[in-house]
Design a protein around this motif. Structure first.
Motif, short mmCIF file in Angstrom:
data_model
loop_
_atom_site.label_atom_id
_atom_site.label_comp_id
_atom_site.label_asym_id
_atom_site.label_seq_id
_atom_site.Cartn_x
_atom_site.Cartn_y
_atom_site.Cartn_z
N TYR A 1 36.01 79.82 -39.31
CA TYR A 1 36.40 81.18 -38.93
C TYR A 1 36.92 81.25 -37.50
O TYR A 1 37.98 81.83 -37.23
N TYR A 2 36.18 80.65 -36.56
CA TYR A 2 36.59 80.74 -35.15
C TYR A 2 37.82 79.90 -34.86
O TYR A 2 38.59 80.21 -33.95
N THR A 3 38.05 78.86 -35.67
CA THR A 3 39.30 78.10 -35.55
C THR A 3 40.48 79.00 -35.90
O THR A 3 41.48 79.07 -35.18
N GLY A 4 40.38 79.69 -37.04
CA GLY A 4 41.46 80.58 -37.44
C GLY A 4 41.63 81.74 -36.48
O GLY A 4 42.76 82.15 -36.17
N LEU A 5 40.52 82.29 -35.97
CA LEU A 5 40.60 83.40 -35.02
C LEU A 5 41.31 82.96 -33.74
O LEU A 5 42.16 83.69 -33.20
N ARG A 6 40.97 81.76 -33.23
CA ARG A 6 41.63 81.27 -32.01
C ARG A 6 43.12 81.07 -32.25
O ARG A 6 43.95 81.38 -31.39
#
Length: 596
Positions: free
Chosen positions: A248-253
């Protein structure tokens, strides 16, 4: 090109599985359709070196995946999903009640925990803080503080860091940016487990992302994004690569860095996970919608936001931006009715949770939606007035036409009534004429019969009188006085009278053969007249036979039958009293007996 026969087949099967799982999660048919078509073109242009049998199997699998994509479109239309969202909103009290029952159980556990058992208290406060963290800020913040107090009493660094992270999450979710930063500054993560360090850096990264979104200007926001990316990089180095948080945080970044294509791939893979909770599904689809918004694909973004909003409602998540963003997109598409409905839900959720930044965001768009509603109401009012005027004019025209038509109808009714009355009179006259003709015919028939009868009777009487006279003259001439007396004595007037009446009966029954039966129909069974053998009519029947012949005067009937008038009256009264009909109707019934 890859010449292996198994690689294309395995790759095709992987694509099918990805599509099926992705559609079960988000049903984003536009993206899935493009994905399948992309694979189809890959097959056309890139699989030519594979064996024919493998190519055929790949083509069949490709067509199957494409069919699966197309079959989802009927259930993936925006109206269908909006209807599902409306149903979820109606059912939201049921989901919230289930959430509150779960919290009540946790509170019972807390009450049952000994006050001196600090680890158990820490666990109970942590469970309640976790239950409240996206449901209600005040309660979540209260339990987070109590959690921190217990952690400080235990004096466990890891528990202290975990408690302060939860406290910071509550503050950030409520839009208290200064308080969030102050709380995070107190955290010392050195020496803490990697999972807590990862959560710490991810929370600070989210803090800067949210702060940039809140400011949304060209000066501060880029700097906030850079700081957020830096902290997110630190978090990603610590999260396990297969975890949800890492994906999730990979895609958000990547979204924050403008790498939307890469982020789309990451989130598509993330949505394939079978272990996603409703809340994780909601945040994933909601974040993924930003990509479609920036790509100018509002319909796909709306579909994702609807699914995110449904998942939020089903998980009783009040700290959410999905339904607010959905209201914005629907407003831009001109769907003011649904936009207004969903912004009210967003306001209700923001107030219930206590998210200050959401209230500010809602307050910015709410006047626009309400203003658009007022504008549309005014437009509808203007249209209504216009159509009202047109309808009034048409109504007046219809009224005029109705008046004209009613007058014509009234005239036609008057003419019809006159014609009907004339026709009725004509029918009555014809009926009277028919009756008169019948009566004349009947009278003529009666006259013919009785005139013939009386001519014969008179002829026979004249013959008898002539013979009697001649015999008397002969007897007198020869002075046979005894023979004269004997001849005179041989004459029987009573017998002659009886013969006359019998002949009358014969002629009458010839004219009215069912007279006796019809006469008896006017009496009860025990009062019917039974004639003797060889008897045609008796006195009772002859009285009313004469009446049927038109002789109504009692004097004439008495003279004919050689009775007194009183006797005739007595007969008539006795007979009428026995009948089953009224006395004044009896003779009328007799007169209705027809000749044959």
């Amino acid at each position: 090109m890859v010449n292996s026969g198994n690689f294309p087949l395995n790759f095709a099967w992987t694509i099918v599985c990805i599509n099926i799982k992705a559609f079960n999660r988000i049903l984003d048919f536009s993206n899935g359709l493009d994905f399948n078509l992309g694979f189809f073109f890959w097959y056309i242009f890139g699989a030519q070196n594979s064996p024919p049998s493998v190519q055929n199997r790949m083509l069949s699998i490709t067509l199957l995946a494409l069919t699966l994509s197309l079959n989802t479109r009927s259930q993936d239309s925006i109206p269908f999903l909006l209807a599902r969202l409306d149903q979820a909103i109606e059912a939201s009290p049921r989901y919230d009640s289930a959430k509150l029952r779960e919290i009540d159980k946790l509170k019972l556990t807390l009450h049952a925990t000994p006050i001196n058992d600090l680890p158990a208290l820490y666990k109970a406060f942590g469970a309640l803080c976790e239950a409240y963290k996206v449901f209600n800020y005040d309660s979540a913040f209260s339990y987070a503080r109590r959690l921190l107090a217990v952690a400080l009493q235990i004096d466990d660094p890891a528990r202290i860091v975990s408690a302060r992270l939860r406290l910071g999450f509550c503050l950030l979710s409520a839009g208290l940016f200064k308080e969030t930063l102050d709380s995070l500054d107190k955290i010392r993560v050195h020496g803490a487990p990697d999972s807590l360090q990862a959560d710490y850096y991810a929370l600070i990264g989210r803090y800067y992302y949210d702060l940039g979104d809140f400011d949304n200007d060209g000066y501060n926001t880029p700097d906030y994004i850079r700081k957020g990316n830096s902290f997110m990089d630190s978090a990603l180095r610590l999260y396990p690569r297969g975890s949800f948080n890492y994906g999730y945080y990979t895609g958000l970044r990547q979204i924050k860095s403008g790498e939307r294509t890469a982020a789309l791939s990451v989130f598509s893979r993330l949505l394939q996970r079978p272990d996603l909770s409703r809340h994780q599904l909601a945040v994933t689809t909601s974040t993924l919608s930003d990509i479609y918004i920036n790509n100018g694909q509002p319909d796909s973004a709306i579909i994702l936001l609807i699914r995110a909003a449904i998942a939020d409602i089903e998980s009783s998540t009040k700290e959410t931006a999905a339904i607010f963003n959905l209201a914005q997109l629907l407003y831009k598409k001109g769907d003011v009715r649904n936009a207004s409905s969903y912004i009210e839900v967003a306001i209700r959720d923001a107030i219930f949770y206590g998210a200050r930044q959401r209230k500010v965001q809602v307050s910015a768009i709410l006047p626009l939606i309400e203003g658009e509603k007022i504008t549309r109401v005014e437009e509808q009012k203007a249209v209504f007035v216009t159509w009202s005027i047109i309808a009034t004019v048409l109504l007046l025209a219809v009224i005029v036409l109705v008046v004209v038509v009613l007058r014509q109808v009234k005239r036609l009714q008057t003419a019809q009534r006159i014609i009907t009355e004339a026709h009725t009179k004509e029918q009555a006259a014809n009926q009277r004429l028919v009756e008169t003709n019948y009566k004349l015919s009947e009278a003529n028939k009666i006259k013919e019969e009785y005139i013939g009868y009386f001519f014969n009777a008179d002829s026979e009487s004249f013959d008898k009188i002539g013979q009697f006279k001649k015999a008397i003259e002969q007897k007198i001439a020869y002075r046979k006085w005894d023979d004269v007396i004997a001849l005179v004595n041989s004459t029987n007037p009573k017998k002659e009278k009886e013969e006359l009446l019998r002949n009358f009966d014969k002629v009458f029954l010839k004219l009215f053969p069912d007279f006796v039966q019809r006469f008896n129909d006017l009496f009860r069974e025990e009062d019917k007249i039974l004639l003797k053998d060889n008897e045609l009519l008796n006195t009772d029947l002859r009285i009313f036979a004469l009446i049927r012949m038109g002789i109504h005067e009692n004097e004439k009937i008495a003279r004919i039958l050689e009775y007194s008038v009183n006797t005739i009256n007595t007969y008539k009264t006795r007979i009428k009293n026995k009948s089953i009909i009224a006395n004044d109707e009896f003779e009328q019934q007799i007169m209705e007996i027809r000749t044959m």
